[in-house]
Design an enzyme around this catalytic site. Sequence first.
Site, mmCIF file in Angstrom:
data_model
loop_
_atom_site.group_PDB
_atom_site.id
_atom_site.type_symbol
_atom_site.label_atom_id
_atom_site.label_comp_id
_atom_site.label_asym_id
_atom_site.label_seq_id
_atom_site.Cartn_x
_atom_site.Cartn_y
_atom_site.Cartn_z
ATOM 1 N N CYS A 1 -76.177 30.658 13.836
ATOM 2 C CA CYS A 1 -77.242 31.945 13.916
ATOM 3 C C CYS A 1 -77.629 32.887 12.813
ATOM 4 O O CYS A 1 -78.587 33.867 12.893
ATOM 5 C CB CYS A 1 -75.612 32.723 14.361
ATOM 6 S SG CYS A 1 -74.133 33.023 13.190
ATOM 7 N N GLN B 1 -76.303 37.232 20.196
ATOM 8 C CA GLN B 1 -76.682 35.574 19.747
ATOM 9 C C GLN B 1 -76.115 35.065 21.002
ATOM 10 O O GLN B 1 -76.728 33.958 20.498
ATOM 11 C CB GLN B 1 -75.463 35.965 18.978
ATOM 12 C CG GLN B 1 -75.484 34.485 17.521
ATOM 13 C CD GLN B 1 -77.614 34.146 17.098
ATOM 14 O OE1 GLN B 1 -77.305 35.297 16.303
ATOM 15 N NE2 GLN B 1 -77.458 33.126 17.026
ATOM 16 N N ASP C 1 -71.502 28.664 11.744
ATOM 17 C CA ASP C 1 -71.901 29.342 10.742
ATOM 18 C C ASP C 1 -71.261 29.991 9.376
ATOM 19 O O ASP C 1 -70.178 29.248 8.814
ATOM 20 C CB ASP C 1 -70.709 30.865 11.378
ATOM 21 C CG ASP C 1 -71.382 32.438 11.653
ATOM 22 O OD1 ASP C 1 -72.212 32.634 10.255
ATOM 23 O OD2 ASP C 1 -70.295 33.484 11.719
ATOM 24 N N HIS D 1 -70.473 38.674 19.113
ATOM 25 C CA HIS D 1 -71.931 38.885 19.228
ATOM 26 C C HIS D 1 -72.769 37.956 20.240
ATOM 27 O O HIS D 1 -73.139 37.265 19.822
ATOM 28 C CB HIS D 1 -71.638 37.913 17.428
ATOM 29 C CG HIS D 1 -73.259 38.138 16.785
ATOM 30 N ND1 HIS D 1 -75.006 39.338 17.727
ATOM 31 C CD2 HIS D 1 -74.276 37.641 15.871
ATOM 32 C CE1 HIS D 1 -75.264 38.967 16.804
ATOM 33 N NE2 HIS D 1 -75.320 38.375 15.798
ATOM 34 N N ARG E 1 -83.371 35.312 19.839
ATOM 35 C CA ARG E 1 -83.123 36.228 19.651
ATOM 36 C C ARG E 1 -83.719 37.674 21.059
ATOM 37 O O ARG E 1 -83.325 38.599 21.508
ATOM 38 C CB ARG E 1 -82.728 36.974 18.671
ATOM 39 C CG ARG E 1 -81.165 35.845 17.971
ATOM 40 C CD ARG E 1 -80.051 36.172 18.546
ATOM 41 N NE ARG E 1 -79.556 38.127 18.508
ATOM 42 C CZ ARG E 1 -79.165 38.182 17.878
ATOM 43 N NH1 ARG E 1 -78.906 37.605 16.090
ATOM 44 N NH2 ARG E 1 -79.159 39.360 17.257
ATOM 45 N N ARG F 1 -74.634 48.366 15.742
ATOM 46 C CA ARG F 1 -73.732 47.102 15.035
ATOM 47 C C ARG F 1 -73.121 47.706 13.906
ATOM 48 O O ARG F 1 -73.117 48.419 12.884
ATOM 49 C CB ARG F 1 -75.027 45.901 14.348
ATOM 50 C CG ARG F 1 -74.395 45.237 12.637
ATOM 51 C CD ARG F 1 -75.234 43.880 12.243
ATOM 52 N NE ARG F 1 -75.676 43.131 12.746
ATOM 53 C CZ ARG F 1 -76.168 42.194 13.148
ATOM 54 N NH1 ARG F 1 -76.531 41.739 11.744
ATOM 55 N NH2 ARG F 1 -75.776 41.032 13.807
#
Length: 307
Positions: A263, A131, A223, A128, A291, A101
């Site tokens: 998310c 996700q 988001d 991402h 996830r 990340r």
Amino acid sequence: MKRDFLSVLDFTTDEILESFDIARKMKANRREFADALKGQALALIFEKPSLRTRTTFDIGIQQLGGYSLYLSPAEISLGKRESIHDVAKNLERMVQGIMIRTFGHEIVLGMAHHAKVPIINGLTDYSHPCQAMADFLTIQEVKGKFDGLKLTYVGDGNNVAHSLMDAGARLGVNVTIACPKGYEPNLIAYQDAVEAAKKTGAKIEVEHDPIKAVKGADAVYTDVWASMGQEAETEARKKIFMPYQVNENLMSHAKDDAMFMHCLPAHRGDEVTSGVIDAPNSVVFQEAENRLHAQKAVMYKLMKDID
Ligand code: CP
Ligand code: NVA
């Protein structure tokens, strides 16, 4: 030949569907795969904070019989303390997979280029993909299909939006991004998704009117308005994005059975109201749980044959 997972588009439609089949089996019985990645080590490189990504990769690899090593932002300083090349050449001799990340997408591309072991993108400023895998697994669980569905993402045309477009393109789900002018998805990300969508017929669209955008939506997604690394813009963005808040009024323009998605982490009162995120059709914690299952399937596909 090692495979990486830097983008949803790294998997074909069939590979994504197969991953979801594996993920569903893993979800149904976490013990059945207890030796699937026995002895495999996964390095977790974090240059940004995390709750879900860290927990789900850490627990996920252990549930598959492997183990993880957490490397915090202070430890590696990718590209600063040591070059990306050298970090890759060290770690490939010690672990069988690396999740990263970070900020710049070029960092994960560089790691993937140099490392002999699979690289998994755990979020960059650009995308991402893990996700989006969890999100579309969730959509499949709730709606029982993909074909002909419409997902409207309302907010910043950011990393999460890019990966949702990719997943929609691969799975035949129409994706509309509703954003203020100047906050559209990256043009290359948009073009890549549109190109991929030609095979499935999915429509990938950008719209500036949020009410028009959510018409006919089976899922409404949002988001944060300021992503990690954009904290200095938080106040300025609040003014620009307030007309894009997902509230009860906006949801009333979507389909009656539209699911609400996020998310997480969420900022209640900004991009979403508590009334929407706590409503029965909100699936935010199901996405968070997924996830774990979606990423276990990705790790299994990439790492099972790595020596
Ligand atoms: N959704 C997500 O990636 O959460 P974290 O930032 O907590 O990992
Ligand atoms: N767009 C957000 C997603 C967090 C999971 C960010 O990059 O901070």
